[in-house]
Design an enzyme around this catalytic site. Structure first.
Site, PDB file in Angstrom:
ATOM      1  CE  LYS A 171      -2.327   3.377   1.855  1.00 41.77           C
ATOM      2  NZ  LYS A 171      -1.877   4.503   1.011  1.00 41.77           N
ATOM      3  CD  GLU A 365       8.786  13.213  12.348  1.00 45.71           C
ATOM      4  OE1 GLU A 365       7.610  12.821  12.334  1.00 45.71           O
ATOM      5  OE2 GLU A 365       9.734  12.516  11.961  1.00 45.71           O
TER       6      GLU A 365
HETATM    7  P1  NAD Z   1       1.858   8.624   7.320  1.00 50.14           P
HETATM    8  O1  NAD Z   1       1.859   7.905   8.629  1.00 50.14           O
HETATM    9  O2  NAD Z   1       0.859   9.691   7.120  1.00 50.14           O
HETATM   10  O3  NAD Z   1       1.630   7.599   6.125  1.00 50.14           O
HETATM   11  C1  NAD Z   1       2.434   6.450   5.958  1.00 50.14           C
HETATM   12  C2  NAD Z   1       1.627   5.384   5.254  1.00 50.14           C
HETATM   13  O4  NAD Z   1       0.576   4.965   6.129  1.00 50.14           O
HETATM   14  C3  NAD Z   1       0.944   5.877   3.967  1.00 50.14           C
HETATM   15  O5  NAD Z   1       0.953   4.866   2.994  1.00 50.14           O
HETATM   16  C4  NAD Z   1      -0.477   6.153   4.450  1.00 50.14           C
HETATM   17  O6  NAD Z   1      -1.426   6.078   3.428  1.00 50.14           O
HETATM   18  C5  NAD Z   1      -0.671   5.047   5.469  1.00 50.14           C
HETATM   19  N1  NAD Z   1      -1.720   5.309   6.468  1.00 50.14           N
HETATM   20  C6  NAD Z   1      -2.201   6.507   6.863  1.00 50.14           C
HETATM   21  N2  NAD Z   1      -3.195   6.334   7.772  1.00 50.14           N
HETATM   22  C7  NAD Z   1      -3.342   4.995   7.954  1.00 50.14           C
HETATM   23  C8  NAD Z   1      -4.186   4.184   8.777  1.00 50.14           C
HETATM   24  N3  NAD Z   1      -5.087   4.710   9.602  1.00 50.14           N
HETATM   25  N4  NAD Z   1      -4.030   2.848   8.725  1.00 50.14           N
HETATM   26  C9  NAD Z   1      -3.099   2.293   7.918  1.00 50.14           C
HETATM   27  N5  NAD Z   1      -2.286   3.004   7.098  1.00 50.14           N
HETATM   28  C10 NAD Z   1      -2.386   4.336   7.129  1.00 50.14           C
HETATM   29  O7  NAD Z   1       3.347   9.141   7.097  1.00 50.14           O
HETATM   30  P2  NAD Z   1       3.920  10.000   5.861  1.00 50.14           P
HETATM   31  O8  NAD Z   1       3.402  11.394   6.013  1.00 50.14           O
HETATM   32  O9  NAD Z   1       3.692   9.280   4.578  1.00 50.14           O
HETATM   33  O10 NAD Z   1       5.481   9.943   6.153  1.00 50.14           O
HETATM   34  C11 NAD Z   1       6.120  10.813   7.022  1.00 50.14           C
HETATM   35  C12 NAD Z   1       6.382  10.147   8.365  1.00 50.14           C
HETATM   36  O11 NAD Z   1       7.074   8.923   8.164  1.00 50.14           O
HETATM   37  C13 NAD Z   1       7.255  10.947   9.294  1.00 50.14           C
HETATM   38  O12 NAD Z   1       6.730  10.923  10.599  1.00 50.14           O
HETATM   39  C14 NAD Z   1       8.582  10.230   9.256  1.00 50.14           C
HETATM   40  O13 NAD Z   1       9.385  10.411  10.403  1.00 50.14           O
HETATM   41  C15 NAD Z   1       8.173   8.823   9.059  1.00 50.14           C
HETATM   42  N6  NAD Z   1       9.239   8.029   8.461  1.00 50.14           N
HETATM   43  C16 NAD Z   1       9.911   7.143   9.253  1.00 50.14           C
HETATM   44  C17 NAD Z   1      10.943   6.382   8.728  1.00 50.14           C
HETATM   45  C18 NAD Z   1      11.692   5.401   9.605  1.00 50.14           C
HETATM   46  O14 NAD Z   1      12.343   4.516   9.057  1.00 50.14           O
HETATM   47  N7  NAD Z   1      11.626   5.524  10.906  1.00 50.14           N
HETATM   48  C19 NAD Z   1      11.297   6.520   7.392  1.00 50.14           C
HETATM   49  C20 NAD Z   1      10.589   7.428   6.597  1.00 50.14           C
HETATM   50  C21 NAD Z   1       9.551   8.174   7.151  1.00 50.14           C
END
Ligand code: NAD
Length: 465
Positions: A171, A365
Site C-alpha cells: 500500500k 517532529e
Molecule cells: P503517514 O503515517 O501519514 O503515512 C504512511 C503510510 O501509512 C501511507 O501509505 C499512508 O497512506 C498510510 N496510512 C495513513 N493512515 C493509515 C491508517 N489509519 N491505517 C493504515 N495506514 C495508514 O506518514 P507520511 O506522512 O507518509 O510519512 C512521514 C512520516 O514517516 C514521518 O513521521 C517520518 O518520520 C516517518 N518516516 C519514518 C521512517 C523510519 O524509518 N523511521 C522513514 C521514513 C519516514
C-alpha cells in the site's frame, strides 16, 4: 501524465481518479491513481494467499534471480525513474538518482541472498539424532510505505519479503504512486508469478486499515508517522500478528568544544537539509558546548545559505513547516537563516536559536528543513538533552575524543549513532531501526537482519538410527 493502477493477481485494475501533481510545478500532473475500497484489499489478499504456496516452493536461488533481473531492468531505466521520482516527490534529481541506485542495490543484495543458507545444525543429547532449524516464510505480508523514500523503502521491504518466499500486498503513500510502480513493473517483467506481488492504491485510513485488520495478513511492515504506527500496533497486537513499525524522529546532534566548527556545520547541514529535511533520520535539534557555539553557528548559517533543496512535498506539509517556524518565533526564537516565507512550495533551510528545551520545535517532529541550535554547558548535559525525547531513531556527536565517542555510543538512547557523520544515510547492509516512539523495536530492517522479520524458525529432530 501516467495512470497508475492497482496490481491484483497479475492484472492492472481500478479506475484512476486521484491526481498527483509535481510539487515544483503544480501544472504538471505526474500520476493518476484509483482510490480503492476494502473490496479491492480483499481481492489482493485472495490473490496473494492463492499464489504464496507455489512461490514458497520455488527454489530460493530462482526467487533471488527474479530480484536480480528486476535490478537490471531498473538499471536500464535509471534516469527515467529518477526523473519521475523527482517530479513526484520533489527531491533534487541528484537525490532521486541516489535513491533509485539504492533500490537497485537493495534488489541485488537480497537477490544474491537467495543462494545463502538459512537455519543451523545443532548437536543433540540423544544418540543417533540430528537437530536442525529451518526458516519458514510467514505467508502473506502487508507493506505500508511513506512518501519520503518512495522507491527505496518499498524496495527494502519487498526484497527480503519476496526472497524468503512470502507473497505481499503493498500500500504505497498516496503522494508517490509512480515511483513504486516503476519498481513493481520491473519485478513483474522479470518474471514474478501473478499474485505474489499486489499493489493497492488508496487512502491509508481505508486500504491500510483494511490490511491491518485482515486475518490473512501474517505480518505488517509499516514506515510512517508515529500516530498512525501506534494505532496499527494495537490492531496487530490484538490478533498477535507480527509487526514492524519505523516511525517519527527528533534526531539530535551534540557538538563539543574539541570539534572542528566547519566540519561540524557540514555534518549538521547535510543531516538537516538534504532531502529538504524530509527524512526520518534528519537532524532537527543541535546542542553545542560554549567554546564552539559562535563559530559553529556562523559556519552553519553559511552552509544553510548555499544549500540547494527541492520543494516541500505538499501544501499540507509546507503549512506544517511554516507553522513550526512561526510558533518558534512566537516562543522567542531568533531566525539565523531561512524563515517562514516560501516561494511556491520552496522553503529556505532554516536555522533557529534562542529557544529552550521545552519549545515545541525542539520537542516535536516537523519533517522539514528546520533545525534548532541550543547551548549546553557540558557533554553530560548534552547527552541528557539528547535522551530527553519521546523519540529514539538516530543521534550524532562531533568530537575528536574517542573515550567520549564510545561513551555516547553506549548511552545514547537511539537505534543508530553517528560520530562525526550526518544522522541521515545508512549503508544497505546494516541493521536500521529505532527505539521508544520511533519504532516498534521488534525487528530491524535492511541487511541480513531484515530476513528475520519475514521468516519464522522451526526446530526439527531427525532420528537416524
Ligand atoms: P503517514 O503515517 O501519514 O503515512 C504512511 C503510510 O501509512 C501511507 O501509505 C499512508 O497512506 C498510510 N496510512 C495513513 N493512515 C493509515 C491508517 N489509519 N491505517 C493504515 N495506514 C495508514 O506518514 P507520511 O506522512 O507518509 O510519512 C512521514 C512520516 O514517516 C514521518 O513521521 C517520518 O518520520 C516517518 N518516516 C519514518 C521512517 C523510519 O524509518 N523511521 C522513514 C521514513 C519516514
Amino acid at each position: 501524465m501516467t495512470n497508475v493502477l492497482n496490481l491484483i493477481g497479475g492484472e492492472r485494475v481500478g479506475d484512476p481518479q486521484v491526481a498527483r501533481r509535481n510539487p515544483a510545478d503544480p501544472g504538471d500532473v505526474v500520476a493518476v491513481t484509483p482510490s480503492s475500497d476494502a473490496s479491492v484489499v480483499d481481492a489482493a489478499l485472495t490473490a496473494a494467499a492463492e499464489a504464496q504456496a507455489a512461490w514458497a516452493a520455488t527454489p530460493a536461488p530462482a526467487r533471488g534471480a527474479i530480484l536480480l533481473d528486476a535490478a537490471d531492468l531498473l538499471r536500464s531505466r535509471h534516469s527515467e525513474v529518477a526523473s519521475d521520482l523527482s517530479r513526484e516527490e520533489g527531491k533534487t534529481f541528484a537525490e532521486a538518482t541516489g535513491e533509485v541506485r539504492r533500490a537497485i542495490d537493495v534488489l541485488r543484495f537480497f537477490g544474491s541472498l537467495g543462494w545463502r543458507g538459512s537455519g543451523e545444525v545443532l548437536p543433540s543429547a540423544l544418540p543417533g539424532t540430528t537437530v536442525f532449524t529451518r526458516r519458514e516464510p510467514l505467508g502473506v505480508a502487508a507493506l505500508i510505505t511513506p512518501w519520503n523514500f518512495p522507491i527505496a523503502i518499498p524496495a527494502w521491504k519487498l526484497a527480503p519479503a519476496l526472497v524468503t518466499g512470502n507473497a505481499v500486498v503493498v500500500k504505497p503513500a498516496e503522494l508517490t504512486p509512480l515511483s513504486v510502480a516503476h519498481l513493481t513493473d520491473a519485478l513483474v517483467e522479470a518474471g514474478l508469478p501473478a499474485g505474489v506481488l499486489n499493489v493497492v492504491h488508496g487512502k491509508g485510513s481505508v486500504v491500510g486499515d483494511a490490511l491491518a485488520r485482515d486475518e490473512r495478513v501474517a505480518a505488517l511492515s509499516f514506515t510512517g508517522s508515529t500516530g498512525v504506527g501506534l494505532g496499527l500496533h494495537r490492531i496487530l497486537s490484538d490478533r498477535r500478528a507480527r509487526v514492524q513499525l519505523e516511525m517519527g524522529g527528533k534526531n539530535a546532534y551534540l557538538i563539543l568544544d574539541d570539534a572542528d566548527p566547519l566540519a561540524a556545520a557540514k555534518v549538521v547541514a547535510a543531516g538537516a537539509f538534504s532531502l529538504t529535511g524530509q527524512a526520518c533520520t534528519a537532524t532537527s535539534r543541535v546542542y553545542c558546548t560554549p567554546g564552539l557555539r559562535e563559530a559553529f553557528l556562523d559556519a552553519l548559517a553559511k552552509e544553510a545559505e548555499s544549500y540547494v533543496m527541492g520543494p516541500v512535498v505538499s501544501e499540507q506539509q509546507l503549512a506544517v513547516d511554516v507553522a513550526a517556524i512561526e510558533t518558534a518565533r512566537a516562543e522567542g526564537a531568533t531566525i539565523v537563516s531561512g524563515g517562514a516565507a516560501p516561494t511556491g512550495q520552496f522553503l529556505r533551510p532554516t536555522v533557529l536559536t534562542g529557544l529552550t528545551h521545552e519549545s515545541s520545535v525542539v520537542r516535536d517532529e516537523v519533517f522539514g528543513p528546520v533545525v534548532a541550535v541550543l547551548g549546553v554547558d557540558s557533554y553530560e548535559e548534552g547527552l541528557a538533552r539528547v535522551n530527553d525525547s519521546r523519540y529514539g531513531l538516530t543521534a550524532g556527536i562531533c568530537t575528536r575524543d574517542l573515550t567520549i565517542a564510545h561513551h555516547f555510543a553506549a548511552h545514547a538512547q537511539v537505534g543508530v549513532v553517528k560520530v562525526n557523520r550526518p544522522t541521515t544515510g545508512l549503508d544497505l547492509n546494516v541493521p536500521f531501526g529505532g527505539v521508544k516512539d520511533s519504532s516498534s523495536n521488534t525487528f530491524r530492517e535492511q541487511g541480513t537482519a531484515a530476513l528475520d522479520f519475514y521468516t519464522w524458525s522451526k526446530t526439527v529432530y531427525l532420528g537416524h538410527e
